[in-house]
Write an enzyme that holds these catalytic residues in place. Structure first.
Site, PDB file in Angstrom:
ATOM      1  N   GLY A  39       0.798  -1.334  -0.114  1.00 40.47           N
ATOM      2  CA  GLY A  39       0.002   0.185  -0.143  1.00 40.47           C
ATOM      3  C   GLY A  39       0.806   1.351   0.038  1.00 40.47           C
ATOM      4  N   ALA A  40       0.598   2.208  -1.040  1.00 39.74           N
ATOM      5  CA  ALA A  40       1.361   3.289  -1.013  1.00 39.74           C
ATOM      6  C   ALA A  40       0.521   4.597  -0.982  1.00 39.74           C
ATOM      7  CB  ALA A  40       1.997   3.409  -2.413  1.00 39.74           C
ATOM      8  N   GLY A  41      -0.684   4.358  -0.042  1.00 41.36           N
ATOM      9  CA  GLY A  41      -1.315   5.748   0.352  1.00 41.36           C
ATOM     10  C   GLY A  41      -0.678   6.395   1.375  1.00 41.36           C
ATOM     11  N   PHE A  83     -14.299  22.026  11.318  1.00 41.38           N
ATOM     12  CA  PHE A  83     -15.058  21.029  10.811  1.00 41.38           C
ATOM     13  C   PHE A  83     -16.001  20.257  12.144  1.00 41.38           C
ATOM     14  CE2 PHE A  83     -15.047  17.429   8.485  1.00 41.38           C
ATOM     15  CZ  PHE A  83     -14.413  17.640   7.114  1.00 41.38           C
ATOM     16  N   GLN A  91     -18.851   4.318   8.277  1.00 40.21           N
ATOM     17  CA  GLN A  91     -19.565   5.378   8.380  1.00 40.21           C
ATOM     18  C   GLN A  91     -20.159   5.759   6.830  1.00 40.21           C
ATOM     19  OE1 GLN A  91     -16.914   9.222   8.195  1.00 40.21           O
ATOM     20  NE2 GLN A  91     -17.543   9.369  10.228  1.00 40.21           N
ATOM     21  N   HIS A 129     -22.480   8.667   4.610  1.00 39.45           N
ATOM     22  CA  HIS A 129     -22.864  10.105   4.261  1.00 39.45           C
ATOM     23  C   HIS A 129     -24.372  10.067   3.743  1.00 39.45           C
ATOM     24  CE1 HIS A 129     -23.004  13.824   2.371  1.00 39.45           C
ATOM     25  NE2 HIS A 129     -21.755  14.031   3.052  1.00 39.45           N
ATOM     26  N   LEU A 189     -20.505  12.357  -3.796  1.00 38.55           N
ATOM     27  CA  LEU A 189     -21.163  13.163  -2.907  1.00 38.55           C
ATOM     28  C   LEU A 189     -21.817  14.217  -3.302  1.00 38.55           C
ATOM     29  CD1 LEU A 189     -18.766  13.025   0.284  1.00 38.55           C
ATOM     30  CD2 LEU A 189     -20.859  11.716   0.012  1.00 38.55           C
ATOM     31  N   GLU A 222     -23.586  18.279   2.192  1.00 38.94           N
ATOM     32  CA  GLU A 222     -24.923  18.644   3.030  1.00 38.94           C
ATOM     33  C   GLU A 222     -25.203  19.994   2.846  1.00 38.94           C
ATOM     34  OE1 GLU A 222     -24.912  16.174   6.405  1.00 38.94           O
ATOM     35  OE2 GLU A 222     -23.024  16.002   6.313  1.00 38.94           O
ATOM     36  N   ARG A 255     -27.075  14.083  10.637  1.00 32.95           N
ATOM     37  CA  ARG A 255     -26.759  13.097   9.640  1.00 32.95           C
ATOM     38  C   ARG A 255     -27.425  11.816  10.016  1.00 32.95           C
ATOM     39  NH1 ARG A 255     -20.405  12.438   7.737  1.00 32.95           N
ATOM     40  NH2 ARG A 255     -20.410  14.302   6.486  1.00 32.95           N
ATOM     41  N   HIS A 296     -18.713   5.607   3.068  1.00 34.69           N
ATOM     42  CA  HIS A 296     -17.631   6.592   3.316  1.00 34.69           C
ATOM     43  C   HIS A 296     -16.382   6.062   3.636  1.00 34.69           C
ATOM     44  CE1 HIS A 296     -16.348  10.529   2.252  1.00 34.69           C
ATOM     45  NE2 HIS A 296     -15.926  10.854   3.501  1.00 34.69           N
ATOM     46  N   ARG A 298     -15.708   7.761  13.220  1.00 38.21           N
ATOM     47  CA  ARG A 298     -14.863   8.732  12.904  1.00 38.21           C
ATOM     48  C   ARG A 298     -15.066  10.129  13.127  1.00 38.21           C
ATOM     49  NH1 ARG A 298     -11.927  10.759   7.931  1.00 38.21           N
ATOM     50  NH2 ARG A 298     -14.027  10.271   7.113  1.00 38.21           N
ATOM     51  N   SER A 350      -8.908  10.610   9.847  1.00 39.43           N
ATOM     52  CA  SER A 350      -8.376   9.536   9.194  1.00 39.43           C
ATOM     53  C   SER A 350      -6.878  10.198   8.694  1.00 39.43           C
ATOM     54  CB  SER A 350      -9.305   9.485   7.870  1.00 39.43           C
ATOM     55  OG  SER A 350      -8.473   8.445   7.290  1.00 39.43           O
TER      56      SER A 350
HETATM   57  C1  LIG Z   1     -14.298  11.432  -0.789  1.00 38.53           C
HETATM   58  C2  LIG Z   1     -13.349  11.224   0.398  1.00 38.53           C
HETATM   59  C3  LIG Z   1     -12.850  12.254   1.069  1.00 38.53           C
HETATM   60  C4  LIG Z   1     -12.080  12.296   2.360  1.00 38.53           C
HETATM   61  N1  LIG Z   1     -11.692  13.252   2.870  1.00 38.53           N
HETATM   62  C5  LIG Z   1     -11.211  13.242   4.148  1.00 38.53           C
HETATM   63  C6  LIG Z   1     -10.396  14.276   4.598  1.00 38.53           C
HETATM   64  O1  LIG Z   1     -10.750  15.277   4.260  1.00 38.53           O
HETATM   65  N2  LIG Z   1      -9.789  13.952   5.826  1.00 38.53           N
HETATM   66  C7  LIG Z   1      -9.756  13.008   6.391  1.00 38.53           C
HETATM   67  O2  LIG Z   1      -9.091  12.655   7.505  1.00 38.53           O
HETATM   68  N3  LIG Z   1     -10.096  11.502   5.842  1.00 38.53           N
HETATM   69  C8  LIG Z   1     -10.806  11.661   4.704  1.00 38.53           C
HETATM   70  N4  LIG Z   1     -11.310  10.753   3.810  1.00 38.53           N
HETATM   71  C9  LIG Z   1     -10.564   9.168   4.625  1.00 38.53           C
HETATM   72  C10 LIG Z   1      -9.378   9.210   4.166  1.00 38.53           C
HETATM   73  O3  LIG Z   1      -9.119   9.886   2.719  1.00 38.53           O
HETATM   74  C11 LIG Z   1      -9.039   7.601   4.027  1.00 38.53           C
HETATM   75  O4  LIG Z   1      -9.146   6.957   4.909  1.00 38.53           O
HETATM   76  C12 LIG Z   1      -7.428   7.452   3.804  1.00 38.53           C
HETATM   77  O5  LIG Z   1      -6.848   8.469   2.692  1.00 38.53           O
HETATM   78  C13 LIG Z   1      -6.992   6.098   3.447  1.00 38.53           C
HETATM   79  O6  LIG Z   1      -5.508   6.065   3.464  1.00 38.53           O
HETATM   80  P1  LIG Z   1      -4.669   4.636   3.326  1.00 38.53           P
HETATM   81  O7  LIG Z   1      -3.090   5.153   3.414  1.00 38.53           O
HETATM   82  O8  LIG Z   1      -5.157   3.773   4.664  1.00 38.53           O
HETATM   83  O9  LIG Z   1      -5.013   4.030   2.278  1.00 38.53           O
HETATM   84  P2  LIG Z   1      -5.301   4.575   0.498  1.00 38.53           P
HETATM   85  O10 LIG Z   1      -4.924   6.011   0.390  1.00 38.53           O
HETATM   86  O11 LIG Z   1      -6.497   4.039   0.136  1.00 38.53           O
HETATM   87  O12 LIG Z   1      -3.916   3.492  -0.164  1.00 38.53           O
HETATM   88  C14 LIG Z   1      -4.377   2.314  -0.256  1.00 38.53           C
HETATM   89  C15 LIG Z   1      -3.111   1.723  -0.970  1.00 38.53           C
HETATM   90  O13 LIG Z   1      -2.968   0.196  -1.055  1.00 38.53           O
HETATM   91  C16 LIG Z   1      -2.663  -0.192  -2.142  1.00 38.53           C
HETATM   92  N5  LIG Z   1      -3.281  -1.459  -2.111  1.00 38.53           N
HETATM   93  C17 LIG Z   1      -4.561  -1.993  -1.973  1.00 38.53           C
HETATM   94  N6  LIG Z   1      -4.594  -3.374  -2.205  1.00 38.53           N
HETATM   95  C18 LIG Z   1      -3.349  -3.740  -2.688  1.00 38.53           C
HETATM   96  C19 LIG Z   1      -2.893  -4.968  -3.190  1.00 38.53           C
HETATM   97  N7  LIG Z   1      -3.502  -6.078  -2.900  1.00 38.53           N
HETATM   98  N8  LIG Z   1      -1.503  -4.994  -3.631  1.00 38.53           N
HETATM   99  C20 LIG Z   1      -0.919  -3.932  -3.450  1.00 38.53           C
HETATM  100  N9  LIG Z   1      -1.222  -2.636  -3.122  1.00 38.53           N
HETATM  101  C21 LIG Z   1      -2.404  -2.468  -2.755  1.00 38.53           C
HETATM  102  C22 LIG Z   1      -3.354   0.759  -3.289  1.00 38.53           C
HETATM  103  O14 LIG Z   1      -2.836   0.748  -4.536  1.00 38.53           O
HETATM  104  C23 LIG Z   1      -2.789   2.039  -2.554  1.00 38.53           C
HETATM  105  O15 LIG Z   1      -1.636   2.673  -2.773  1.00 38.53           O
HETATM  106  C24 LIG Z   1     -11.875  10.976   2.543  1.00 38.53           C
HETATM  107  C25 LIG Z   1     -12.257   9.656   2.102  1.00 38.53           C
HETATM  108  C26 LIG Z   1     -13.228   9.796   0.885  1.00 38.53           C
HETATM  109  C27 LIG Z   1     -13.584   8.549   0.164  1.00 38.53           C
END
Ligand SMILES: Cc1cc2nc3c(=O)[nH]c(=O)nc-3n(C[C@H](O)[C@H](O)[C@H](O)COP(=O)(O)OP(=O)(O)OC[C@H]3O[C@@H](n4cnc5c(N)ncnc54)[C@H](O)[C@@H]3O)c2cc1C
Lengths: 79, 588
Positions: free
Chosen positions: B14-16, B119, B240, B242, B252, B255, B286, B353, B398, B403
């Site tokens: 995972g590269a989030g 917020f 969660q 919406h 989305l 609201e 909500r 969400h 949450r 997050s």
């Molecule tokens: C529309 C929207 C708006 C949001 N706004 C906010 C906000 O303003 N503030 C806040 O705090 N939160 C917000 N959130 C929530 C927040 O964005 C997410 O909870 C958070 O970004 C998740 O990050 P993460 O690092 O856990 O995973 P992600 O960013 O989802 O990354 C997951 C990674 O895992 C990789 N991966 C998955 N499965 C595999 C696999 N089998 N093999 C290899 N790689 C894999 C993907 O390629 C990706 O790189 C929002 C969510 C949404 C949907």
């Protein structure tokens, strides 16, 4: 048999923004299999863009700086 | 046939935001780090986050981590572990400032400090009055965070394996985690990535519902892989929602639309909120709005061919007000709902969400499971962070912007724990068991060999419909019971998926079939855990047990894949250094 380059671009249409997943999905459903060489290359360039920038172009919020990509963008918008 | 093996100190899936933050900690410590991602790192779902990252910097007025902690505990409806919550809220300012130093382009005040936005749910002095706590980079906070962390990782020589999909966890006979198997999309090759420490940072699994704000990649791969490897999943009943996502699309609708005078109608054109909330009507909170919408749909008063959505009417506001006060809403409705809201109502539905539950961890990011009389024993070599992990900071719900804070704090913490573990580990990797990777090879062989069988998208849609109808934002006992039976029955179809394209190179159909295995585990864990929890707490809202029940349910669910077994563990009400925030009614 679809070309592997097409399959690669299909996977790269999986994005971080849901809006793009949906719009690109429609594009593929509408005309994806018939892309010619130039369009394939153009799409590859569009898909290399950051998600937010690409969404702005597809939603028509911003004009595409590259005139070459405009016809393809038009198809994306119409899908 | 043994798989090729590549060895690293740390393997991160995972590269989030969370995966990148952990990787940076490890790479800067001079360790050899592999990060695998299904998509290019900056295209991870974190890019969607706009609202910001919460930290009690106090740049806009007095604030401190005690208040942030109180808001988070209250938001969690007291299901969050107070040690983890204290840890996150205390660390938040530090990790945000650190991110600023990494180059994150935060919005600024005139005096140069980071600007902070208001917020919902953020308060001063334990719920007294609102405070501005959210740090953002225009409306691109997630995007900026990914770019900043990715650049830093490149500098620190993290090795990226982009367009690689992890398939299964590799464990040895002692239960220690030794890495993952992964499929390279470009070649179809399967490789075993061996690490002294392995982190799952695979994000949320919002795609289990038919209406979801999550991008298509959010299929719960980490959660599914953990479940298949015998790791229990914690609090999966908590998601969660919406109230207003575009029906069928999930995009989305803010609201603010109801704030400006938009109203909700059922199929008969009735303004039903007048019945549920005579005073506040469409402006009720909500959960009240979501519950009313779900009730209308359940009782057959939903609009549309399938009576499965509600109508959001705003044409009475007039085109000028819509354009001026609700910029972007008209184009979103036209694009994603195919209606022009100046003339026609927008079809909307409560939309998933965020996933509160996940792989159970402690504040160090170590995956912990019960063993014998002990409640939380670390699984050697295994870590989880971000939305797929459950520390548990968010408990039953949450707080907005928490997050991104979680990604930074738990990503860093997991990275530090992994670095310690790797240093203590010694130079040699553990021996791989003889059958390492065989489960993945068998899974692929099954799929490639399946001549006739179930269509992947048909099964996926059936899972999503079942979850949405039976386990949505407001939960009814009869629907939950039927839902458990339905989701169990779907298991047979998931096991028989077939694909027509058997090519090895960039085979999207195969990837989607593999994702479906994970989506299914996530959905099943959710349904079974939700049916069993006989109370209402945070986002788990039941019609028949419509109150929080601390006497019986102040505890975390643990779901085991084998036999759908459920176990429970107490909530940790004891913070690290301060007094317990005692449970009380959660009213805003
Ligand atoms: C529309 C929207 C708006 C949001 N706004 C906010 C906000 O303003 N503030 C806040 O705090 N939160 C917000 N959130 C929530 C927040 O964005 C997410 O909870 C958070 O970004 C998740 O990050 P993460 O690092 O856990 O995973 P992600 O960013 O989802 O990354 C997951 C990674 O895992 C990789 N991966 C998955 N499965 C595999 C696999 N089998 N093999 C290899 N790689 C894999 C993907 O390629 C990706 O790189 C929002 C969510 C949404 C949907």
């Amino acid at each position: 048999m679809r070309s592997r380059e097409t399959e690669r671009l299909k996977w790269r249409s999986r994005r971080g923004l849901l809006e793009l997943d949906i719009l690109l999905g429609r594009f593929w459903a509408a005309c994806g299999e018939e892309l010619d060489e130039a369009e394939t290359q153009g799409l590859a360039r569009l898909l290399a863009m950051p998600d937010n920038d690409l969404l702005d172009l597809v939603m028509g919020r911003r004009e595409c700086p590259d005139p070459e990509l405009r016809p393809l963008l038009q198809r994306l918008k119409a899908a | 046939m043994a798989l090729p093996v590549r060895k690293f100190d740390a393997v991160i899936v995972g590269a989030g935001g969370s995966g990148l933050r952990a990787a940076l900690e490890l790479a800067q410590a001079g360790l050899k780090v592999a990060v695998l991602s299904k998509v290019f790192p900056t295209r991870s779902h974190t890019v969607a986050a706009q609202g910001g990252v919460g930290a009690s910097l106090g740049n806009m007025g007095e604030d401190n981590w005690h208040w942030h902690m109180y808001d988070t505990v209250k938001g969690s409806d007291w299901l969050g572990d107070q040690d983890a919550i204290e840890f996150m809220c205390r660390m938040a300012p530090e990790v945000v400032i650190e991110l600023e130093h990494f180059g994150m382009p935060f919005d600024r005040n005139e005096n140069g400090t980071i600007y902070q936005r208001p917020f919902g749910g953020h308060s001063q002095n334990f719920g007294e009055r609102p405070v501005q706590r959210s740090c953002c980079a225009a409306d691109r906070t997630g995007h900026a965070m990914l770019h900043t962390l990715y650049q830093r990782n490149v500098l620190a020589r993290t090795q990226f394996f982009v367009e690689w999909m992890a398939l299964d966890l590799v464990r040895d006979a002692d239960g220690a985690v030794l890495g993952v198997t992964a499929l390279e999309m470009e070649s179809g090759q399967v490789v075993l990535f061996q690490g002294k420490a392995t982190l799952f940072a695979t994000g949320g699994a919002g795609r289990i519902f038919s209406s979801s704000t999550n991008a298509f990649i959010n299929t719960g791969d980490g959660v599914g892989m953990a479940a298949r490897a015998g790791i229990p999943l914690e609090d999966m009943e908590f998601w969660q929602f919406h109230p207003t996502g575009v029906a069928g699309a999930g995009v989305l609708i803010t609201e603010g639309v109801r704030g400006e005078g938009g109203i909700l109608l059922n199929k008969g054109g009735e303004r039903f909120m007048e019945r549920y909330a005579p005073t506040m009507k469409d402006l009720a909170s909500r959960d009240v709005v979501s519950r009313a919408m779900a009730t209308e749909i359940k009782e057959g008063r939903g609009a549309g061919e399938h009576a499965d959505h509600i109508l959001l009417k705003l044409d009475h506001l007039g085109p000028e007000v819509i354009a001026k006060r609700l910029p972007g809403i008209r184009e979103i409705a036209i694009k994603f709902a195919n209606v022009d809201p100046v003339k026609d109502p927008i079809p909307v539905v409560p939309t998933c969400h965020y996933q509160m539950g996940g792989i159970p961890t402690n504040v160090r990011g170590e995956v912990v499971v019960p063993r014998g009389s002990e409640l939380a024993v670390a699984v050697p070599g295994f870590y989880a962070a971000g939305e797929c992990g459950c520390a548990s900071i968010h408990g039953a719900n949450r707080l907005g912007t928490n997050s991104l804070t979680d990604l930074l704090v738990m990503g860093k913490s997991a990275g530090q724990s992994m670095a310690e573990h790797i240093r203590a580990h010694g130079a040699a990797h553990r021996d791989l068991p003889k059958d390492a990777g065989e489960a993945s090879v068998a899974r692929l062989a099954r799929l490639d060999g399946q001549a006739a069988g179930e269509d992947v998208s048909a099964v996926r849609e059936e899972i999503q419909r079942t979850m949405q109808a039976h386990c949505g934002v407001f939960r009814f006992p009869d629907l939950l019971e039927q839902g458990v039976a339905k989701i169990r029955a779907l298991g047979e179809r998931v096991a028989r998926t077939a694909i027509t394209d058997k090519s090895q190179v960039f085979n999207t159909a195969r990837i989607e079939a593999l994702e479906l295995d994970n989506l299914y585990e996530t959905a099943r864990a959710t349904m079974v855990s939700a049916e069993a929890r006989k109370e209402t707490r945070g986002a788990h809202d039941r019609e028949d047990f419509h109150a929080r029940d601390d006497a019986n349910w102040l505890k975390h669910t643990l779901w085991y894949r084998e036999g759908d077994r459920l176990a429970y563990k107490p909530v940790n009400l004891k913070p690290l250094t301060v007094d317990t925030i005692e449970p009380k009614a959660r009213v805003y």
